[in-house]
Design a protein around this motif. Structure first.
Motif, short mmCIF file in Angstrom:
data_model
loop_
_atom_site.label_atom_id
_atom_site.label_comp_id
_atom_site.label_asym_id
_atom_site.label_seq_id
_atom_site.Cartn_x
_atom_site.Cartn_y
_atom_site.Cartn_z
N GLU A 131 0.85 -1.19 0.00
CA GLU A 131 0.00 0.00 0.00
C GLU A 131 0.88 1.24 0.00
OE1 GLU A 131 -2.39 0.09 3.51
OE2 GLU A 131 -0.69 0.12 4.88
N PHE A 132 0.30 2.38 -0.33
CA PHE A 132 1.03 3.64 -0.23
C PHE A 132 0.06 4.79 -0.08
CE2 PHE A 132 0.22 3.02 -4.75
CZ PHE A 132 -0.13 4.28 -5.22
N ASP A 133 0.56 5.89 0.50
CA ASP A 133 -0.20 7.12 0.67
C ASP A 133 0.53 8.25 -0.02
OD1 ASP A 133 -2.21 6.01 2.30
OD2 ASP A 133 -0.88 6.13 4.05
N THR A 140 4.47 7.77 0.93
CA THR A 140 4.81 6.80 1.97
C THR A 140 4.34 5.43 1.52
OG1 THR A 140 4.58 8.47 3.71
CG2 THR A 140 4.54 6.15 4.38
N ALA A 141 5.28 4.50 1.37
CA ALA A 141 4.98 3.16 0.86
C ALA A 141 5.25 2.11 1.92
CB ALA A 141 5.83 2.87 -0.38
N ARG A 142 4.45 1.07 1.91
CA ARG A 142 4.69 -0.07 2.80
C ARG A 142 5.12 -1.26 1.94
NH1 ARG A 142 3.83 0.51 7.96
NH2 ARG A 142 2.56 2.25 8.71
N ARG A 144 6.48 -5.36 1.88
CA ARG A 144 6.54 -6.63 2.60
C ARG A 144 7.65 -7.49 1.99
NH1 ARG A 144 1.57 -8.94 1.72
NH2 ARG A 144 0.69 -7.88 3.54
N GLU A 150 7.92 -6.23 7.41
CA GLU A 150 7.32 -5.08 6.75
C GLU A 150 8.19 -3.84 6.96
OE1 GLU A 150 3.21 -4.43 7.40
OE2 GLU A 150 2.65 -6.32 6.43
N GLU A 151 8.17 -2.98 5.96
CA GLU A 151 9.03 -1.81 5.97
C GLU A 151 8.23 -0.60 5.50
OE1 GLU A 151 13.13 -0.28 3.66
OE2 GLU A 151 12.15 -2.18 3.11
N ARG A 152 8.46 0.52 6.16
CA ARG A 152 7.85 1.79 5.76
C ARG A 152 8.91 2.64 5.07
NH1 ARG A 152 7.68 6.81 8.25
NH2 ARG A 152 5.86 8.12 7.79
N VAL A 154 9.64 6.27 2.83
CA VAL A 154 9.17 7.59 2.39
C VAL A 154 10.07 8.05 1.25
CG1 VAL A 154 8.71 9.97 3.05
CG2 VAL A 154 8.31 8.13 4.70
#
Length: 537
Positions: A131-133, A140-142, A144, A150-152, A154
């Motif tokens: 997912e991303f915002d 901001t991307a997540r 896997r 999991e990693e965040r 930017v």
């Protein structure tokens, strides 16, 4: 790579093109792909002339050419008769690569991946975007990872090259519009057939057609069955069916061994209405899906990626304003629409199920064979639809209205092999096209003209300034004995031609001092080193 400026999602040929060109231009990139590793199964096969020109500009062509087979003909057979062989006539579309290169997409990806690795970037396999915002200044991307971690992340920019089922496209709310029609079958086999391997072959067996495309490997062909796709999980059933059809189509017994690869696919014709949403982009199959009849998928995707990468790099490095990125959708969405029309025509030709057409095809093609001007006209028309050489951007916000000379704004700058070998000016200009910057060609007989030096000082980060002259002079002359290049561009004293980083002409005319030339460059959103030096009041 730490602190990436662009996150590329998808490591197929499109994502690798975007990443490679960004890195070549000094942009920090991270490339992730949810697959466990590179593709190994056979996929796209044809690399067309315009894409070969791009590969030259990306400096990967020398690694690719020796690994493919050059195809210059298209031959049609009907029930044992060879009806006609169309030649590839590029006489009105000058290119140094007048052929299609048959090379497996797996190899293309390897060449692009190796080039990316040489520049210090490795693809991260088994890393999936979940997912991303989007915000005004960042994404901001997540992610896997394969082990579940999991990693965040930017990043300032995100590019989705994640295929027809693109998560990036769906998250952005961009619809893939169009339809699905026929279902075809692909089989890669080694055949003992007496068919020229510098040609694709369309063979009609009475009820439908098979398309045969040669691989570089000895005796290996791709067979596309446009009629039967059943029993794809039973290789013996498929090969016996293909053997029967080939034997009827060629008029002699043909044995088909077990295929090394089988695939059933639905012919789809879909496209998006926009390819950018703020700081996010889509390219390749994420933006348009075409019939494989003329081999457009990989080629169009690479061209998307190349178009986007140089623009995004100029913005990221501060060489151009963000408005430059608006031209990506403005240029590539209409190209997708044009390709849908041409691939529909190609699909109808390859499938060829009309019984009445089959009745009239032998005498009709016999007449075409006998009337050379008519055959030449059809040959040129056939290749226009797939070669990529006629695709242009005359309506682009980066293109001036058309002018005089061989090249009009929005068209590609190119020559054929004879011109390149016979003209030092053309050889130098072809080499110049590998420079990742814009190219500004200036023609002046005044060795003391201050404009070339000013342009280099103010815009040299983004623009390569070359003085074209039969008698070399200036800081970076482009020697043009016989004025061959100058005449091709229609340059006179005090003339300029501005060539984009992808080799398309943006503008040409006559400059009158630094102010007029500054206006030409800033109209393409280029930013001078000193915004107050030499610019109009």
């Amino acid at each position: 790579m730490s602190d990436p400026e662009v996150l590329v999602v998808g490591a197929g040929p499109v994502g690798l093109t975007v990443a490679g060109e960004l890195v070549r231009r000094g942009v920090r990139v991270r490339v992730v792909d949810g697959a466990s590793g590179p593709a190994t199964s056979s996929r796209a096969l044809a690399t067309h002339p315009r894409t070969l020109e791009i590969c030259h500009q990306m400096e990967v062509l020398d690694d690719l050419l020796p690994r493919g087979r050059r195809v210059r003909h298209f031959t049609i057979h009907l029930k044992g008769r060879r009806l006609i062989s169309f030649d590839a006539d590029y006489s009105r579309m000058p290119t140094r690569f007048p052929f299609s290169l048959m090379v497996d997409q797996v190899v293309v990806e390897q060449v692009l991946r190796d080039a990316l690795r040489r520049r210090g970037v490795e693809v991260e396999w088994g890393v999936e975007l979940t997912e991303f915002d989007r915000r005004a200044a960042e994404v901001t991307a997540r992610l896997r990872h394969a082990g579940g971690r999991e990693e965040r992340v930017v990043v300032p920019w995100l590019v989705g090259t994640d295929g027809a089922h693109s998560l990036v496209r769906r998250t952005l709310g961009i619809r893939l519009l169009g339809d699905a029609t026929q279902t075809w079958l692909n089989a890669d086999v080694v055949l003992d057939v007496d068919l020229p391997r510098d040609s694709n072959h369309l063979v009609h067996h009475g009820k439908g057609t098979l398309l045969l495309v040669p691989f570089p490997e000895p005796g290996k062909w791709r067979i596309v069955d446009t009629e039967d796709s059943a029993h794809a999980g039973e290789p013996d059933v498929v090969r016996n069916r293909l053997a029967d059809k080939l034997s009827r189509a060629l008029g002699r017994p043909v044995e088909v061994p077990p295929p090394s690869w089988l695939s059933v696919f639905t012919v789809q014709q879909r496209k998006v209405e926009r390819m950018r949403e703020g700081r996010c982009f889509v390219a390749g199959d994420a933006a348009h899906v075409h019939s494989p009849a003329s081999g457009q998928g990989m080629n169009t995707g690479i061209q998307d990626g190349y178009n986007l990468a140089w623009k995004l790099a100029d913005v990221v490095r501060g060489h151009a304003g963000e408005e430059l990125l608006d031209s990506y959708s403005a240029e590539r969405v209409p190209i997708g629409e044009k390709l849908l029309r041409s691939t529909r025509t190609a699909t109808a030709l390859v499938a060829l199920r009309n019984a009445l057409a089959l009745t009239f095809m032998p005498p009709g093609l016999g007449m075409v064979n006998a009337i050379k001007p008519l055959k030449g006209h059809l040959e040129r028309k056939l290749i226009r639809g797939f070669c990529g050489l006629t695709l242009s951007y005359p309506e682009s916000p980066l293109s001036d209205p058309a002018g005089d000379g061989r090249f009009a704004p929005g068209t590609r700058v190119a020559c054929d092999g004879a011109e390149e070998s016979g003209s030092p000016g053309w050889r130098e200009l072809c080499a110049e096209l590998t420079d990742p910057r814009w190219t500004l060609l200036l023609h002046t007989d005044d060795a003391t003209d201050p404009v070339p030096g000013w342009a280099t000082k103010q815009f040299g980060r983004a623009v390569s300034v070359r003085v074209v002259s039969a008698t070399p002079h200036g800081e970076r002359p482009l020697a043009d004995p016989g004025d061959v290049v100058r005449r091709a561009f229609g340059l006179s004293g005090g003339g300029y031609a501005l060539v984009r980083p992808d080799g398309y002409l943006a503008a040409k005319g006559t400059y009158e001092g630094t102010a007029s030339l500054a206006a030409v460059l800033t109209a393409r959103h280029l930013i001078p080193a000193d915004e107050n030096a030499g610019l109009p009041a």
